[in-house]
Design an enzyme around this catalytic site. Structure first.
Site, PDB file in Angstrom:
ATOM      1  N   PRO A  67       0.794  -1.237   0.000  1.00  0.00           N
ATOM      2  CA  PRO A  67       0.000   0.000   0.000  1.00  0.00           C
ATOM      3  C   PRO A  67       0.831   1.294   0.000  1.00  0.00           C
ATOM      4  CG  PRO A  67      -0.948  -1.598   1.519  1.00  0.00           C
ATOM      5  CD  PRO A  67       0.359  -2.167   1.054  1.00  0.00           C
ATOM      6  N   LYS A 172       5.446   9.010 -11.608  1.00  0.00           N
ATOM      7  CA  LYS A 172       4.093   8.577 -11.202  1.00  0.00           C
ATOM      8  C   LYS A 172       3.382   9.693 -10.413  1.00  0.00           C
ATOM      9  CE  LYS A 172       0.799   5.731  -9.735  1.00  0.00           C
ATOM     10  NZ  LYS A 172      -0.220   5.177 -10.591  1.00  0.00           N
ATOM     11  N   LYS A 247      -4.260   9.337  -1.212  1.00  0.00           N
ATOM     12  CA  LYS A 247      -2.966   8.820  -0.740  1.00  0.00           C
ATOM     13  C   LYS A 247      -1.831   9.331  -1.641  1.00  0.00           C
ATOM     14  CE  LYS A 247      -0.179   5.452  -1.839  1.00  0.00           C
ATOM     15  NZ  LYS A 247       0.182   4.254  -2.574  1.00  0.00           N
TER      16      LYS A 247
END
Ligand code: NAD
Length: 297
Positions: A67, A172, A247
């Site tokens: 995660p 990213k 996130k």
């Protein structure tokens, strides 16, 4: 070609990626803290390890898909994780989306014992993971990049060398920040248009052949009914969850603070997605921002 591949983190993305490796003929040894995720893979031929240190002991390469920062730090831990037992020249590939500075710290730790580390986050989501068509954004030396391309090709269709360690994560994060900003902007424009009395299909037609055009307006429009087969036309189910976007924007925020980059819209996008989560939309696709701005529950 690697004789034995380790895989840690068999969740929504990693489960499919590991299955693709098995189906392409790689011998796989897996680990996850979630027993049922492990059983899904052992049922189709993977071996299992009882912890990351045992897993790293007898493989040449490990892929991790976890995660966030702390999970990756725990799994790679120098005292009892992958880095405690990996042999010299083992290649550790982290495909989780994390802070580029954490990737760089891990690469330095790995280097001390002659272990190689690359970051290789992905874009494409669960469907691309399932179909083996992910894009991998790789950060690491050219030599290590060339070594991992064949393995990553078993899980993805596009493998891009972005620079040294951390640059996969940098690419990213920059992309996802821009995506969040453009999605929010698209949602604002389509809300405004509708409130002014404009037919959203007419607005889409104009925007998508004019200067406001972007991926969010053209291929992933957040207004229900403009495109078939996108989350907005399916009650915002599936796709890329608002919680995952929040996130990633949190990672963007802390990385930007470290290098003192001004990201006013990225920061605002972070707060908007945090508010969306507080509103109860965490599991909805991130294009839910349209309904959030419209004021719907
Ligand atoms: P997930 O939560 O479904 O899977 C994570 C897995 O890691 C779980 O199976 C969990 O049990 C396991 N795990 C957690 N801590 C562990 C530990 N200490 N040791 C071993 N296993 C542990 O997450 P996901 O959707 O597969 O995403 C993984 C990464 O990929 C994230 O960084 C995410 O941001 C990124 N990503 C996700 C998507 C997407 O659409 N889901 C797209 C691109 C990138």
């Amino acid at each position: 070609c690697f004789s034995r591949v380790g895989f840690v983190g068999l969740g929504n993305m990693g489960g499919h990626m590991a299955r693709n490796l098995l189906e392409k003929g790689h011998k796989l040894i897996v680990f996850d803290v979630n027993e049922s995720a492990v059983l899904n893979l052992t049922a189709i031929g993977a071996d299992r390890a009882s912890n990351p240190a045992d897993l790293a002991r007898d493989v040449e390469v490990v892929v991790s898909m976890l995660p966030s920062n702390q999970h990756v730090l725990d799994v790679y831990d120098i005292k009892n994780g992958l880095l405690s037992s990996a042999k010299r020249d083992t290649l550790l590939i982290d495909s989780s989306t994390i802070d580029p500075f954490v990737s760089q710290t891990l690469a330095k730790e790995a280097e001390k014992s002659g272990v190689r580390f690359i970051d290789s986050p992905v874009s494409g989501g669960v469907n691309a993971a399932k179909d083996g068509t992910l894009t991998f954004m790789v950060g690491g030396s050219k030599v290590n990049f060339e070594l991992v391309v064949p393995l990553l090709k078993s899980m993805g269709s596009r493998i891009v060398h972005c620079g040294d360690v951390g640059m996969g994560q940098a690419a990213k994060l920059c992309n996802n920040m821009l995506l969040a900003v453009s999605m929010i902007g698209t949602a604002e424009a389509f809300n405004l248009g509708q409130k002014l009395g404009l037919d959203p299909k007419v607005l889409a037609d104009i925007v998508n052949s004019s200067t406001g055009r972007c991926w969010s307006s053209e291929l992933y429009n957040p207004t229900p009914g403009i495109l078939d087969n996108v989350p907005s036309s399916k009650n915002y189910e599936g796709g890329f969850g608002a919680a995952l976007m929040a996130k990633d924007l949190g990672l963007v925020q802390s990385a930007a603070a470290k290098v003192e980059a001004s990201i006013p819209l990225g920061s605002l996008a972070h707060q908007i997605y945090r508010a969306i989560i507080a509103h109860g939309f965490a599991k909805k696709d991130f294009s839910i921002v349209y309904q959030f701005l419209k004021g719907q529950k």
